[in-house]
Design a protein around this motif. Structure first.
Motif, short mmCIF file in Angstrom:
data_model
loop_
_atom_site.label_atom_id
_atom_site.label_comp_id
_atom_site.label_asym_id
_atom_site.label_seq_id
_atom_site.Cartn_x
_atom_site.Cartn_y
_atom_site.Cartn_z
N GLU A 208 0.83 -1.21 0.00
CA GLU A 208 0.00 0.00 0.00
C GLU A 208 0.87 1.26 0.00
O GLU A 208 0.57 2.23 -0.72
N ASP A 209 1.95 1.27 0.82
CA ASP A 209 2.73 2.52 0.98
C ASP A 209 3.81 2.65 -0.08
O ASP A 209 4.17 3.78 -0.50
N TYR A 210 4.37 1.56 -0.50
CA TYR A 210 5.51 1.67 -1.41
C TYR A 210 5.26 0.94 -2.73
O TYR A 210 6.20 0.58 -3.42
N GLY A 211 3.97 0.69 -3.01
CA GLY A 211 3.68 -0.04 -4.22
C GLY A 211 4.10 0.69 -5.48
O GLY A 211 4.52 0.03 -6.47
N ASP A 212 4.06 2.07 -5.44
CA ASP A 212 4.41 2.79 -6.65
C ASP A 212 5.91 2.81 -6.87
O ASP A 212 6.38 3.13 -7.97
N ARG A 213 6.68 2.50 -5.81
CA ARG A 213 8.13 2.48 -5.95
C ARG A 213 8.64 1.09 -6.37
O ARG A 213 9.80 0.97 -6.77
N LEU A 214 7.78 0.07 -6.17
CA LEU A 214 8.21 -1.29 -6.50
C LEU A 214 7.82 -1.63 -7.94
O LEU A 214 6.79 -1.19 -8.44
N ASP A 215 8.67 -2.39 -8.54
CA ASP A 215 8.30 -2.86 -9.87
C ASP A 215 7.37 -4.07 -9.73
O ASP A 215 7.00 -4.48 -8.62
N GLU A 216 7.02 -4.58 -10.86
CA GLU A 216 6.05 -5.70 -10.87
C GLU A 216 6.61 -6.92 -10.12
O GLU A 216 5.89 -7.63 -9.40
N LYS A 217 7.85 -7.19 -10.22
CA LYS A 217 8.47 -8.33 -9.56
C LYS A 217 8.46 -8.15 -8.06
O LYS A 217 8.18 -9.09 -7.29
#
Length: 833
Positions: free
Chosen positions: A637-646
């Protein structure tokens, strides 16, 4: 009467045949015996002399001994005459020895030979018999060589006639015929002999064509004396005094002498004989006539003595006959009173007496006119159990006549009414004063009832032989009278060895109390039971369970005791061994019970620790799992936009793994709870439970098209929550594994199996499983399908098995890949507390 050694006057019953003639009394026995011996000796000596002369002449013909052939005259004895003398001499010896058949054969020979010789003289030609055996190389003047003289032929015919009458003629006429023949032969021989003495050929030569040899004339004279002696012996056997034919030889001799005197007187007148010779011959004749007169006087005096003795004997016999009749009458009365049959025959086998019992058994009384050879046929006597007539020579009557006693029981009578009576027969001879058998007495008894009793006893004995227990009977002296086959096996003594032995001496019996006391109890109460120690034939001691019974007669008197013994040695040994083992097992059980109690305490303690550990572990692991799942969710939720799909995939896997781990912990906690939860048995309707669970599954997944079949009325005693868990796991598995089927089916029902009161099953047509891995189905966390296809932790069937085990049942599975699966479980919780 019919007693051994008594007088022999035996009047028969009215319907019986005449008794045999009585024997001579003791007073006259010596006279009769001596009177018979002398004539027999004369006859025998004459026969031997005739045979010797004949054999000598026959031998002389063969060796050409002319001195013997022409002895005393120029006329030889022919070979045929010599042969006739041999045959006749042998016949006379046979007659003296009471063998008349030889006399009959010799009589035929003499008559035929004499008749043929006379026929030759009458016909004037030979018939081929004169020189059959030897060629006549010497003969008298004017005589056919080898042919006997005509007077010799006449003598041969007379001799043959005398011999033949020993067959068909009655005894009282036979001596007269024999004496007449002997007298005629003697007259012819005397004339010929005196003719040779005085040199007068007319006395020994007939018709100037034949002449009797001097040796023939002398031998004929011997033959005549032998015949007269035989006639004398035959007539004296039945008459007292002089025989009636006695004047015959005297007249014959007188006639012969008269003829001789006439012929000799003519010869003297013709000067063929000198007066001196005639005077000497006349003197000799005077001496012979004086001797004959003296002999007649002596015979007359002797006959008068015999007449007086006969009169006295007749009086004695009359008295003896009266006494014998009375004795016989009393004897017959005694025999009539006998309870068994009595049958008497004479010495020739003719029935003489049968008492009333014999008539009843035989079906008839005395049968007149039959002999020993007709008894079996007349009275229908057969070998027992056959249709074969009883052999005559083996019958008691025939054996008794031969002087042999008898006793047998293989005879039966087939009576005219068709009934068959088996007999036991005793036979014995009855001897007279002369030592000869006079009567044969037979006693026989109807043994029908005895055979029936013996058959019944044999049947009972055969039944006793079928018994497994040793059975024997002993009399009051303790001697064994019966010994069955089981007793032979039990004790090792054969029936023959045991019979007659003192039972308790042979078996070395050890009694629990005195023998007299046991027998007294058995006699009073009729039976006794107890245990005895016996000794087998091999010396081994055995313990028997013994039952005694008193054997009594019909009248109630004690006859003996029957013992029934069963070898309980092995049973007693087994009981002692069982007792020893029971004590050992009891000790082991006590030890085991202590160990079980100890281990139960340890197990309960370990289960509590395990439950506490499981509960603590489940609760302690849930906090980090929730933290792990929460941090993974916060990361997305908090860092989903920083993580890639993997990266986001990794975070999703962490969440899924945490959820799966939580489910495994829940199942593990549930598995632990079902193993330790307290059971509350009650009445459960499994059919209703299955219907309710299937309804919840349909409500949860309403789009599924599935056919569910539930057997009605399946009820069982079980713990409701636990059994519901079993049904839920099985039905949810069936629901899950049929998800890929367009026409899915689920079935709940029962089938009968051995050793289980109830067997239930849940069957589906889903994915199924490989039967090779059926053993892994009920192990915790073991899966046969990928989690991506069919989600789950693999504890459902393990929970099912543990619950069923706690209900006293068992579980198993059947199935195939792509063809569905069937899970079976049995329930037997009625005895579980």
């Amino acid at each position: 009467m019919l007693l051994q050694g008594a007088d022999k006057v035996r009047p028969a019953p009215v319907d019986a045949p005449a008794a045999p003639p009585p024997a001579a009394p003791d007073a006259a026995a010596g006279i009769a015996s001596r009177g018979e011996w002398v004539p027999d000796a004369i006859t025998t000596a004459g026969g031997l002399l005739c045979a010797a002369v004949g054999l000598t002449v026959m031998a002389a013909w063969f060796v050409r001994a002319t001195a013997i052939l022409l002895f005393g005259s120029k006329n030889p004895m022919s070979f045929n005459t010599a042969l006739a003398f041999v045959v006749t001499g042998v016949a006379l010896v046979a007659l003296a020895r009471r063998r008349p058949r030889a006399a009959l054969a010799a009589g035929v020979f003499d008559v035929v030979l004499g008749a043929v010789i006379l026929a030759e003289y009458v016909l004037g030609r030979g018939l081929g018999i004169d020189q059959v055996f030897v060629k006549a190389y010497v003969s008298g003047p004017h005589v056919v060589p080898g042919r006997p003289a005509s007077n010799t032929a006449v003598c041969l015919v007379l001799t043959g006639t005398a011999l033949l009458v020993w067959g068909p003629w009655r005894a009282r006429r036979r001596p007269t015929v024999v004496a007449a023949a002997g007298s005629a032969i003697g007259a012819i021989a005397v004339i010929a002999t005196f003719g040779y003495a005085t040199g007068n050929p007319a006395t020994y030569g007939w018709w100037h064509v034949s002449a009797m040899a001097l040796l023939t004339a002398v031998t004929m004279l011997v033959l005549a004396v032998s015949l007269l002696s035989a006639a004398w012996r035959d007539s004296r056997a039945g008459h007292a005094g002089l025989p009636r034919w006695l004047p015959m030889p005297a007249g014959a001799v007188a006639l012969g002498l008269a003829v001789w005197l006439a012929l000799t007187g003519r010869a003297v007148a013709a000067r063929h004989i000198s007066p001196g010779t005639f005077t000497g011959a006349t003197t000799a004749i005077g001496l012979v006539m004086a001797g004959l007169v003296a002999l007649v006087v002596w015979l007359t005096q002797h006959a008068e003595g015999r007449r007086r003795a006969a009169v006295a004997e007749a009086a004695r016999r009359s008295t003896a006959e009266l006494v014998a009749r009375e004795s016989e009458h009393r004897l017959f009365q005694f025999l009539e009173a006998m309870p068994f049959a009595v049958f008497i025959t004479s010495q020739d086998g003719r029935p003489y007496f049968a008492n009333g019992e014999a008539e009843r058994v035989l079906g008839r009384g005395v049968a007149p006119g039959i002999g020993a050879g007709e008894l079996a046929e007349t009275y229908r006597v057969f070998l027992a159990g056959t249709a074969q007539p009883y052999p005559t020579e083996m019958m008691a009557t025939a054996r008794s006549i031969r002087g042999l006693p008898s006793h047998f029981d293989d005879m039966e009578i087939h009576r005219p009414d068709g009934s068959v009576i088996p007999l036991e027969v005793w036979g014995s001879p009855v001897y007279g004063a002369d030592g000869e058998v006079d009567y044969a007495i037979n006693a026989f008894a109807d043994i029908s009832k005895r055979q029936a009793r013996e058959k019944m006893i044999a049947g009972q004995a055969a039944l006793l032989d079928l018994a497994y227990d040793a059975i024997f009977v002993r009399d009051l002296d303790g001697r064994i009278t019966y010994w069955n086959a089981a007793a032979e096996d039990a004790y090792g003594f054969t029936r023959a060895e045991a019979a007659g032995q003192i039972a308790h001496d042979m078996l070395g019996t050890q009694f629990p109390e005195p023998l007299a006391s046991i027998e007294a109890i058995t006699s009073q109460r009729g039976r006794w039971e107890g245990e005895l120690t016996h000794r087998r034939a091999d010396g081994q001691s055995i313990l028997v369970e013994s039952r005694w019974a008193a054997q009594r007669s019909i009248g109630g008197s004690l006859l003996g005791f029957l013992e029934i013994n069963r070898d309980i040695t092995a049973r007693k040994d087994a009981e002692r061994e069982a007792l020893r083992r029971a004590e050992e097992i009891q000790a082991l059980n006590a030890t085991l019970e202590r160990r079980v109690q100890q281990r139960t305490v340890y197990l309960e303690r370990a289960n509590k620790h395990l439950a506490a550990f499981t509960y603590a572990a489940a609760h302690d692991l849930r906090t980090p799992l929730r933290a792990l799942s929460g941090f993974a969710e916060a990361l997305i939720e908090d860092y989903g936009d920083r993580l890639d799909e993997k990266g986001r995939g990794y975070a999703g896997r962490i969440q899924a793994a945490s959820a799966h781990m939580a489910t495994v912990l829940d199942d593990l906690l549930h598995l632990s709870q079902v193993s330790t939860a307290e059971m509350n048995l009650q009445y459960v309707d499994l059919s209703s439970e299955v219907t309710a669970i299937c309804g919840r599954l349909r409500a949860r997944d309403p789009d599924r098209r599935i056919r569910i079949t539930v057997e009605d009325g399946v009820r069982v005693t079980a713990d409701r929550p636990l059994i519901r868990t079993v049904l839920e796991n099985l039905l949810e598995n069936a629901w899950k594994f049929t998800a890929g089927r367009e026409h899915a089916t689920i079935e709940f029902g029962t089938i009968p199996v051995d050793n289980a009161p109830l067997c239930c099953y849940v069957r589906d047509n889903g994915a199924g499983f490989d039967p090779a891995y059926a053993g892994k189905l009920f192990q915790p966390f073991q899966r046969l399908h990928a989690a991506s296809e069919y989600p789950g932790t693999g504890t459902g069937l393990a929970i099912v098995q543990r619950i069923v085990d706690r209900h006293g049942g068992r579980t198993w599975a059947e199935g195939a890949v792509g063809r569905g699966a069937t899970i079976y479980f049995t329930l037997d919780a009625k005895d579980i507390p």
